[in-house]
Motif scaffolding. Structure first.
Motif, PDB file in Angstrom:
ATOM      1  N   SER A  73      24.396  31.745  38.124  1.00 28.87           N
ATOM      2  CA  SER A  73      25.392  32.266  39.054  1.00 28.87           C
ATOM      3  C   SER A  73      26.257  33.324  38.393  1.00 28.87           C
ATOM      4  CB  SER A  73      26.258  31.129  39.588  1.00 28.87           C
ATOM      5  OG  SER A  73      27.019  30.582  38.540  1.00 28.87           O
ATOM      6  N   ASP A  74      26.496  34.380  39.119  1.00 35.12           N
ATOM      7  CA  ASP A  74      27.416  35.443  38.730  1.00 35.12           C
ATOM      8  C   ASP A  74      27.219  35.978  37.310  1.00 35.12           C
ATOM      9  OD1 ASP A  74      28.782  36.128  40.918  1.00 35.12           O
ATOM     10  OD2 ASP A  74      30.552  34.910  40.500  1.00 35.12           O
ATOM     11  N   PRO A  75      26.032  36.460  36.969  1.00 35.82           N
ATOM     12  CA  PRO A  75      25.908  37.089  35.650  1.00 35.82           C
ATOM     13  C   PRO A  75      26.711  38.389  35.629  1.00 35.82           C
ATOM     14  CG  PRO A  75      23.901  37.423  36.905  1.00 35.82           C
ATOM     15  CD  PRO A  75      24.782  36.514  37.716  1.00 35.82           C
ATOM     16  N   LEU A  76      27.383  38.634  34.536  1.00 39.05           N
ATOM     17  CA  LEU A  76      28.193  39.834  34.414  1.00 39.05           C
ATOM     18  C   LEU A  76      27.388  41.034  33.900  1.00 39.05           C
ATOM     19  CD1 LEU A  76      31.463  38.262  32.994  1.00 39.05           C
ATOM     20  CD2 LEU A  76      31.023  39.039  35.318  1.00 39.05           C
ATOM     21  N   VAL A  77      26.305  40.770  33.178  1.00 37.25           N
ATOM     22  CA  VAL A  77      25.466  41.872  32.704  1.00 37.25           C
ATOM     23  C   VAL A  77      24.343  42.112  33.706  1.00 37.25           C
ATOM     24  CG1 VAL A  77      25.954  41.524  30.257  1.00 37.25           C
ATOM     25  CG2 VAL A  77      24.003  40.393  31.277  1.00 37.25           C
ATOM     26  N   GLU A  78      23.896  43.343  33.775  1.00 39.38           N
ATOM     27  CA  GLU A  78      22.801  43.689  34.672  1.00 39.38           C
ATOM     28  C   GLU A  78      21.467  43.395  34.001  1.00 39.38           C
ATOM     29  OE1 GLU A  78      22.883  47.456  36.643  1.00 39.38           O
ATOM     30  OE2 GLU A  78      25.059  47.423  36.741  1.00 39.38           O
ATOM     31  N   ASP A  79      20.514  43.077  34.817  1.00 38.29           N
ATOM     32  CA  ASP A  79      19.173  42.756  34.338  1.00 38.29           C
ATOM     33  C   ASP A  79      18.253  43.943  34.609  1.00 38.29           C
ATOM     34  OD1 ASP A  79      17.036  41.375  33.332  1.00 38.29           O
ATOM     35  OD2 ASP A  79      16.649  40.277  35.176  1.00 38.29           O
ATOM     36  N   GLY A  80      17.589  44.421  33.586  1.00 38.82           N
ATOM     37  CA  GLY A  80      16.568  45.436  33.780  1.00 38.82           C
ATOM     38  C   GLY A  80      17.064  46.865  33.859  1.00 38.82           C
ATOM     39  N   LEU A  81      17.822  47.314  32.869  1.00 40.79           N
ATOM     40  CA  LEU A  81      18.254  48.716  32.820  1.00 40.79           C
ATOM     41  C   LEU A  81      17.240  49.514  32.010  1.00 40.79           C
ATOM     42  CD1 LEU A  81      22.077  48.441  32.052  1.00 40.79           C
ATOM     43  CD2 LEU A  81      20.993  48.959  34.235  1.00 40.79           C
ATOM     44  N   LEU A  82      16.567  50.452  32.653  1.00 40.71           N
ATOM     45  CA  LEU A  82      15.636  51.337  31.971  1.00 40.71           C
ATOM     46  C   LEU A  82      16.387  52.615  31.646  1.00 40.71           C
ATOM     47  CD1 LEU A  82      12.763  51.899  30.998  1.00 40.71           C
ATOM     48  CD2 LEU A  82      12.271  52.814  33.275  1.00 40.71           C
ATOM     49  N   LYS A  83      16.440  52.965  30.352  1.00 41.69           N
ATOM     50  CA  LYS A  83      17.235  54.104  29.904  1.00 41.69           C
ATOM     51  C   LYS A  83      16.361  55.092  29.135  1.00 41.69           C
ATOM     52  CE  LYS A  83      19.891  51.041  27.946  1.00 41.69           C
ATOM     53  NZ  LYS A  83      20.927  50.349  27.175  1.00 41.69           N
ATOM     54  N   VAL A  84      16.635  56.376  29.342  1.00 45.03           N
ATOM     55  CA  VAL A  84      15.977  57.441  28.592  1.00 45.03           C
ATOM     56  C   VAL A  84      17.020  58.015  27.641  1.00 45.03           C
ATOM     57  CG1 VAL A  84      14.877  59.700  28.750  1.00 45.03           C
ATOM     58  CG2 VAL A  84      14.424  57.984  30.490  1.00 45.03           C
ATOM     59  N   ASN A  85      16.678  58.071  26.358  1.00 45.88           N
ATOM     60  CA  ASN A  85      17.613  58.539  25.336  1.00 45.88           C
ATOM     61  C   ASN A  85      17.329  59.989  24.978  1.00 45.88           C
ATOM     62  OD1 ASN A  85      18.646  55.887  25.145  1.00 45.88           O
ATOM     63  ND2 ASN A  85      16.923  55.344  23.839  1.00 45.88           N
TER      64      ASN A  85
ATOM     65  N   LYS B 168      41.316  44.534  35.043  1.00 43.75           N
ATOM     66  CA  LYS B 168      42.050  45.802  35.099  1.00 43.75           C
ATOM     67  C   LYS B 168      41.499  46.739  36.168  1.00 43.75           C
ATOM     68  CE  LYS B 168      43.521  45.998  30.286  1.00 43.75           C
ATOM     69  NZ  LYS B 168      43.477  46.770  29.044  1.00 43.75           N
ATOM     70  N   GLY B 169      40.486  46.266  36.917  1.00 43.31           N
ATOM     71  CA  GLY B 169      39.895  47.100  37.960  1.00 43.31           C
ATOM     72  C   GLY B 169      38.940  48.149  37.438  1.00 43.31           C
ATOM     73  N   LYS B 170      38.433  47.953  36.231  1.00 39.29           N
ATOM     74  CA  LYS B 170      37.517  48.929  35.642  1.00 39.29           C
ATOM     75  C   LYS B 170      36.072  48.560  35.943  1.00 39.29           C
ATOM     76  CE  LYS B 170      40.472  50.448  31.886  1.00 39.29           C
ATOM     77  NZ  LYS B 170      40.570  50.638  30.435  1.00 39.29           N
ATOM     78  N   ASN B 171      35.205  49.503  35.735  1.00 40.74           N
ATOM     79  CA  ASN B 171      33.782  49.388  36.005  1.00 40.74           C
ATOM     80  C   ASN B 171      33.071  48.573  34.908  1.00 40.74           C
ATOM     81  OD1 ASN B 171      31.102  50.036  36.757  1.00 40.74           O
ATOM     82  ND2 ASN B 171      31.154  51.808  35.411  1.00 40.74           N
ATOM     83  N   ILE B 172      32.145  47.688  35.305  1.00 44.72           N
ATOM     84  CA  ILE B 172      31.267  47.025  34.326  1.00 44.72           C
ATOM     85  C   ILE B 172      29.802  47.270  34.660  1.00 44.72           C
ATOM     86  CG2 ILE B 172      32.943  45.230  33.737  1.00 44.72           C
ATOM     87  CD1 ILE B 172      31.096  43.273  35.334  1.00 44.72           C
ATOM     88  N   SER B 173      29.526  48.058  35.692  1.00 43.81           N
ATOM     89  CA  SER B 173      28.135  48.288  36.076  1.00 43.81           C
ATOM     90  C   SER B 173      27.415  49.072  34.980  1.00 43.81           C
ATOM     91  CB  SER B 173      28.064  49.023  37.410  1.00 43.81           C
ATOM     92  OG  SER B 173      28.614  50.294  37.295  1.00 43.81           O
ATOM     93  N   GLY B 174      26.118  48.862  34.901  1.00 39.44           N
ATOM     94  CA  GLY B 174      25.337  49.488  33.837  1.00 39.44           C
ATOM     95  C   GLY B 174      25.660  48.906  32.477  1.00 39.44           C
TER      96      GLY B 174
ATOM     97  N   GLN C   4      29.397  50.547  25.213  1.00 41.22           N
ATOM     98  CA  GLN C   4      28.452  51.252  26.068  1.00 41.22           C
ATOM     99  C   GLN C   4      29.175  51.601  27.358  1.00 41.22           C
ATOM    100  OE1 GLN C   4      24.118  50.383  26.458  1.00 41.22           O
ATOM    101  NE2 GLN C   4      24.749  49.469  28.384  1.00 41.22           N
ATOM    102  N   ARG C   5      29.004  52.824  27.814  1.00 47.02           N
ATOM    103  CA  ARG C   5      29.602  53.275  29.060  1.00 47.02           C
ATOM    104  C   ARG C   5      28.534  53.930  29.910  1.00 47.02           C
ATOM    105  NH1 ARG C   5      32.718  50.355  27.050  1.00 47.02           N
ATOM    106  NH2 ARG C   5      34.921  50.713  26.610  1.00 47.02           N
ATOM    107  N   THR C   6      28.460  53.512  31.173  1.00 51.28           N
ATOM    108  CA  THR C   6      27.524  54.074  32.130  1.00 51.28           C
ATOM    109  C   THR C   6      28.328  54.628  33.301  1.00 51.28           C
ATOM    110  OG1 THR C   6      25.877  52.419  31.513  1.00 51.28           O
ATOM    111  CG2 THR C   6      25.484  53.628  33.542  1.00 51.28           C
ATOM    112  N   TYR C   7      28.049  55.876  33.667  1.00 53.26           N
ATOM    113  CA  TYR C   7      28.808  56.552  34.712  1.00 53.26           C
ATOM    114  C   TYR C   7      28.015  56.594  36.014  1.00 53.26           C
ATOM    115  CZ  TYR C   7      31.842  57.565  30.855  1.00 53.26           C
ATOM    116  OH  TYR C   7      32.670  57.420  29.774  1.00 53.26           O
ATOM    117  N   THR C   8      28.649  57.070  37.073  1.00 50.37           N
ATOM    118  CA  THR C   8      28.126  56.995  38.431  1.00 50.37           C
ATOM    119  C   THR C   8      26.712  57.538  38.578  1.00 50.37           C
ATOM    120  OG1 THR C   8      30.388  57.251  39.216  1.00 50.37           O
ATOM    121  CG2 THR C   8      28.642  57.524  40.831  1.00 50.37           C
TER     122      THR C   8
END
Length: 181
Positions: free
Chosen positions: A21-33, A93-99, A138-142
């Motif tokens: 229930s309610d995982p805070l991290v996302e599952d399956g982020l594919l990233k290109v470096n 604090k109302g900040k983003n945790i996505s990505g 780590q920071r991920t933007y829109t």
């Protein structure tokens, strides 16, 4: 005996449901470096933990005015276990945790081959291995742009020596498909 088995089954299923229930991290982020060309996949393995697996390509060039120019393209692998420690505070604090935007403690492993897959520049050692306990962010933007920076004490190993030092790892790239949350 049946009551014990039934009780254990109910207990295990409730723990499983709680853990899912309610995982805070996302599952399956594919990233290109982009900085060190490669591809990484960050797999959520817990509420605040992830496993980041990466394939990278390194490039080296050696040459001077009186020396023949040599180059090499070297494959490498990396694996990092991450524990994100400030996700609740960011949410508060109302900040983003996505990505998986947050700060983390991690155990980083990197392996690079010393023989090029393309080119003629051979390193002195056949392999290079780095491992370290790191603190990172780590920071991920829109639009999916992300950066990651981690550092900490590390061990650097090749076939001739083992030394300690400061491990610094930086990534810059894009999350394929953008942020999920």
């Amino acid at each position: 005996m049946k009551k014990i088995v039934c009780f254990v089954a109910i207990l295990m299923s409730s723990l499983y449901n709680y853990a899912q229930s309610d995982p805070l991290v996302e599952d399956g982020l594919l990233k290109v470096n982009a900085l060190l060309p490669g591809v990484s996949y960050e797999l959520g393995v817990g509420n605040r933990t992830s496993l980041n697996l990466e394939g990278i390509i390194g490039f080296a060039l050696r040459g001077a005015s009186d020396v023949e120019t040599e180059y090499g393209i070297y494959p490498g692998l990396a694996a990092e276990f991450r524990y994100y420690n400030n996700l609740d505070r960011r949410l508060g604090k109302g900040k983003n945790i996505s990505g998986n935007t947050g700060n983390y403690f991690g155990f980083l492993n990197q392996y690079q081959f010393g023989t090029p897959i393309i080119g003629d520049l051979d390193y002195a050692s056949n392999f290079y291995y780095n491992a370290g306990l790191v603190y990172g962010l780590q920071r991920t933007y829109t639009k999916g742009f992300y950066f990651s920076l981690s550092f900490g004490p590390g061990v650097f190993v090749n076939e001739y020596e083992t030394v300690g030092g400061l491990l610094l790892d930086a990534r810059l790239g894009w999350v394929i498909g953008g942020r999920k949350k």
